[in-house]
Design a protein around this motif. Structure first.
Motif, PDB file in Angstrom:
ATOM      1  N   LYS A  77      16.904 -82.514   6.946  1.00  0.00           N
ATOM      2  CA  LYS A  77      16.014 -81.651   7.737  1.00  0.00           C
ATOM      3  C   LYS A  77      14.560 -81.969   7.450  1.00  0.00           C
ATOM      4  N   CYS A  78      13.750 -81.815   8.474  1.00  0.00           N
ATOM      5  CA  CYS A  78      12.315 -82.038   8.355  1.00  0.00           C
ATOM      6  C   CYS A  78      11.716 -80.963   7.434  1.00  0.00           C
ATOM      7  N   PRO A  79      10.927 -81.370   6.409  1.00  0.00           N
ATOM      8  CA  PRO A  79      10.351 -80.375   5.495  1.00  0.00           C
ATOM      9  C   PRO A  79       9.288 -79.507   6.172  1.00  0.00           C
ATOM     10  N   ASN A  80       8.756 -79.949   7.297  1.00  0.00           N
ATOM     11  CA  ASN A  80       7.726 -79.171   7.990  1.00  0.00           C
ATOM     12  C   ASN A  80       8.319 -78.140   8.932  1.00  0.00           C
ATOM     13  N   CYS A  81       9.305 -78.570   9.755  1.00  0.00           N
ATOM     14  CA  CYS A  81       9.764 -77.680  10.812  1.00  0.00           C
ATOM     15  C   CYS A  81      11.259 -77.407  10.790  1.00  0.00           C
ATOM     16  N   GLY A  82      11.986 -78.110   9.950  1.00  0.00           N
ATOM     17  CA  GLY A  82      13.414 -77.852   9.834  1.00  0.00           C
ATOM     18  C   GLY A  82      14.264 -78.543  10.883  1.00  0.00           C
ATOM     19  N   GLU A  94      12.370 -90.045  10.642  1.00  0.00           N
ATOM     20  CA  GLU A  94      11.426 -89.345  11.505  1.00  0.00           C
ATOM     21  C   GLU A  94      12.021 -88.046  12.046  1.00  0.00           C
ATOM     22  N   CYS A  95      11.101 -87.082  12.240  1.00  0.00           N
ATOM     23  CA  CYS A  95      11.474 -85.833  12.886  1.00  0.00           C
ATOM     24  C   CYS A  95      11.101 -85.961  14.354  1.00  0.00           C
ATOM     25  N   SER A  96      12.075 -85.780  15.222  1.00  0.00           N
ATOM     26  CA  SER A  96      11.818 -85.974  16.646  1.00  0.00           C
ATOM     27  C   SER A  96      11.043 -84.783  17.227  1.00  0.00           C
ATOM     28  N   PHE A  97      10.966 -83.688  16.455  1.00  0.00           N
ATOM     29  CA  PHE A  97      10.309 -82.481  16.959  1.00  0.00           C
ATOM     30  C   PHE A  97       8.807 -82.464  16.660  1.00  0.00           C
ATOM     31  N   CYS A  98       8.454 -82.664  15.338  1.00  0.00           N
ATOM     32  CA  CYS A  98       7.040 -82.587  14.986  1.00  0.00           C
ATOM     33  C   CYS A  98       6.430 -83.965  14.701  1.00  0.00           C
ATOM     34  N   GLY A  99       7.263 -84.978  14.700  1.00  0.00           N
ATOM     35  CA  GLY A  99       6.735 -86.332  14.541  1.00  0.00           C
ATOM     36  C   GLY A  99       6.504 -86.744  13.104  1.00  0.00           C
TER      37      GLY A  99
HETATM   38 ZN   LIG Z   1       9.482 -81.708  11.916  1.00  0.00          ZN
END
Ligand SMILES: [Zn+2]
Ligand SMILES: [Zn+2]
Lengths: 351, 274
Positions: free
Chosen positions: A7-12, A25-30
């Motif tokens: 999981k992305c540490p910024n947005c999950g 890479e996180c496809s949501f927040c980049g």
């Molecule tokens: Zn993210």
């Protein structure tokens, strides 16, 4: 924790491996993380669900159930699947429980280009093939385009080879109106040690096996020690062929390549024949590896299906190609006619 | 009765005399100065020549030499023929076959009436007939073949092109027919190569994998302890090269049909290197 999801540490949102940046890479927040950075983050986990034996063998196909760490839905997988995505929330999941112990891979080669690039390479490749029916790959569509980590056995070994053969040296010369041919026959003897590195064979039975073998070679020198997160965002399969079942296949490979190598040492002859080789293999060192393959089917406008696989590291593509028999026949006829005409004209020189 | 018997005898003598060659019995016609014929072969050739002379009223001489100083073998052969006084009748009809082993040249010349029958072009065929055996060193067979071929022309009479400068240098190959074997070979090879191409490409398209799946050069290491190539047998074969006569023929630079010997008499001729 039989199932993990990164999981992305910024947005999950889910993190997947990007072949382009070679980062996660996180496809949501980049956000983009390196392998090092990812190590400090604990992934979300889920458990395997015990299922009754009667349910486990649905239609003769063995299935396993996992709980998605993101949404809690059930994930149904084939027994060899080690990475997939949740059918409901599309989060990538890695079935960590199946990669433990003897099934922990030694090596992995991450994908080096993404799906769009793979598609582009495929269409570039078929465009260069002269005898594919015109427009065939424009009219239909690709299906099930998937990045899959296939399991491979990689073998390094030493071998003793004893080789004998016959070889002919032919000399032709003219004297007066006679042509003389001298054939010298040699007995060829080679004994020696051949070290093999990176002999590779797909370690999964089934339809994909032949295609997976056909996209070899991988540049195994560029393989890295296995890390779970590389599977995130792709499908991955675990092996169902063990060392002792693959050994005869490697034995055959070693004999075949040993003969090629020793054939190559026989130089300066017009023909080599009656080859005989005995090979003794020793110091076998197996590496269990996951290598990247783009797998897909292509359905043409005529409804026919073609199965393709592309090496996810080098782009080498394997699979049967549709053939425009008429066009090929026309070209062959043209070649035949040209050759016949040329020889007939040559005869004209003697009139 | 006696008169009748005498007349019959006389008639038979006349008949006999007309059959027997004009030259005396036992006169030598084979001069093997190069010593390439056995005595037995010489005798055989002499018999053959006697038959030829008897049948066609034309002389036939065979001369072999080893003489590297001969630069014009045709002239040399013609002069020899003249100087030795060969030939049948006033016109001294006949032919000479001359082989020089030093220069490896063969010459056929015809004199008198014979030169109209055995024209330059026909002499080319005469030399052709014995050429392969000559090149192979079967000298007696070669001469016999040339005599046979010459004999085959004799009943045909005068060559309409004899002595005609426009026809004399008609290259031999223009008389030859198109070698049909090339047509067949062309069609066969065309079919084979077209078929091979079809099979190869069709197989490539039908195959899952088209390239090597393992790079032996990058991934293997060879250490040889034994590296022996032992010669165990040598075999020799040879075959005759079937060249068209035009390419093996000697050069010709003359422009008239007949050429004259030193004494001024004219000959037809053919010359070839072997
Ligand atoms: Zn993210
Ligand atoms: Zn889910």
């Amino acid at each position: 924790m039989a199932v993990v999801a990164y999981k992305c540490p910024n947005c999950g949102a889910p993190l997947t491996f990007s072949p382009e940046s070679q980062k996660f890479e996180c496809s949501f927040c980049g956000a983009a993380l390196t392998e090092e950075e990812l190590k400090n983050i604990a992934p979300a986990t889920g458990e395997e669900e015990k299922i009754p034996a009667s349910q486990g063998a649905k239609d003769g196909v063995e299935v396993s159930l996992y709980i998605c760490p993101s949404c809690g839905a059930q994930i149904v997988t084939a027994p060899t699947t080690v990475a997939t995505s949740c059918l409901y929330c599309h989060s990538p999941v890695v079935l960590e429980g199946r990669l433990r112990g003897a099934f922990h891979p030694d090596l992995v080669i991450p994908f080096s280009f993404d799906r769009e690039e793979a598609q582009r390479r495929f269409f570039d490749w078929v465009k260069k093939k002269r005898y594919i029916p015109k427009g065939y790959f424009e009219s239909g569509s690709t299906e099930h385009f998937m990045g899959v980590y296939y399991p491979y056995w990689v073998l390094g070994c030493n071998s003793w080879a004893a080789y004998t053969a016959r070889a002919n040296q032919v000399r032709v010369w003219r004297s007066g109106r006679r042509e003389y041919t001298e054939t010298r026959i040699y007995k060829i003897e080679r004994d020696g040690q051949i070290g093999f590195e990176h002999l590779t064979r797909c370690a999964l039975t089934g339809e994909g096996n032949k295609l997976a073998d056909s996209v070899m070679p991988f540049e195994i020198r560029k393989a890295i020690p296995f890390q779970l997160p590389y599977l995130s965002g792709f499908r991955a399969e675990m092996r169902n062929i063990e060392q002792k079942s693959i050994e005869p296949v490697f034995q055959e490979d070693v004999e075949k390549y040993a003969q090629q190598i020793l054939d190559d040492t026989v130089q300066g002859y017009s023909s080599v024949y009656d080859q005989n080789i005995g090979v003794l293999i020793k110091d076998m060192n197996y590496k269990y590896s996951l290598f990247p393959v783009w797998a897909f089917t292509y359905q043409g406008a005529d409804g026919k299906k073609y199965y393709y696989a592309m090496n996810g590291q080098t782009g080498k593509t394997a699979g049967v190609l549709p053939l425009d028999r008429k066009k090929l026949l026309r070209d062959c006829a043209a070649l035949g006619t040209a050759i016949a005409g040329f020889i007939a004209l040559l005869g004209g020189l003697f009139v | 009765m006696i008169k009748q018997a005498l007349a019959a005898l006389a008639a038979s003598v006349v008949l006999f005399a007309s059959v027997v060659p004009a030259l005396a019995e036992g006169e030598q016609r084979v001069f093997d100065n190069a010593d390439i014929l056995t005595d037995r072969e010489e005798q055989l050739l002499e018999e053959s020549i006697a038959d030829f002379t008897a049948e066609y009223e034309a002389d036939l001489v065979i001369l072999t030499e080893r003489d590297s100083s001969v630069s014009d073998p045709e002239l040399h052969a013609q002069d020899y023929y003249d100087e030795q006084g060969f030939g049948v009748g006033e016109e001294r009809s006949g032919m000479i076959l001359y082989v020089n082993m030093s220069t490896r040249e063969v010459v056929a010349c015809a004199s008198g009436e014979t030169k109209y029958t055995l024209s330059n072009q026909r002499l080319d065929y005469v030399v052709d007939a014995g050429f392969d055996q000559l090149a192979d060193g079967n000298y007696a067979d070669s001469f016999l073949a040339m005599i046979d071929n010459a004999a085959s022309w004799m009943p045909r009479g005068e060559d309409p092109n004899a002595g005609n400068p426009n026809h004399y240098y008609t290259p031999v190959y223009e008389q030859r027919e198109y070698p049909v074997v090339f047509l067949f070979a062309g069609v066969a090879l065309g079919l084979i190569s077209g078929g091979v191409m079809y099979k190869t490409i069709a197989k490539q398209y039908a195959a899952v994998s088209r390239e090597a799946t393992y790079q032996t050069q990058e991934n293997t290491h060879l250490n040889l302890n034994r590296d022996n190539d032992v010669l165990i047998d040598t075999r020799m074969t040879s075959r005759l090269i079937q060249n068209p006569p035009s390419s093996s023929g000697g050069s010709r630079t003359r422009s008239s049909g007949f050429r004259t010997s030193s004494s001024g008499r004219s000959f037809s001729s053919s010359r070839r290197r072997f």
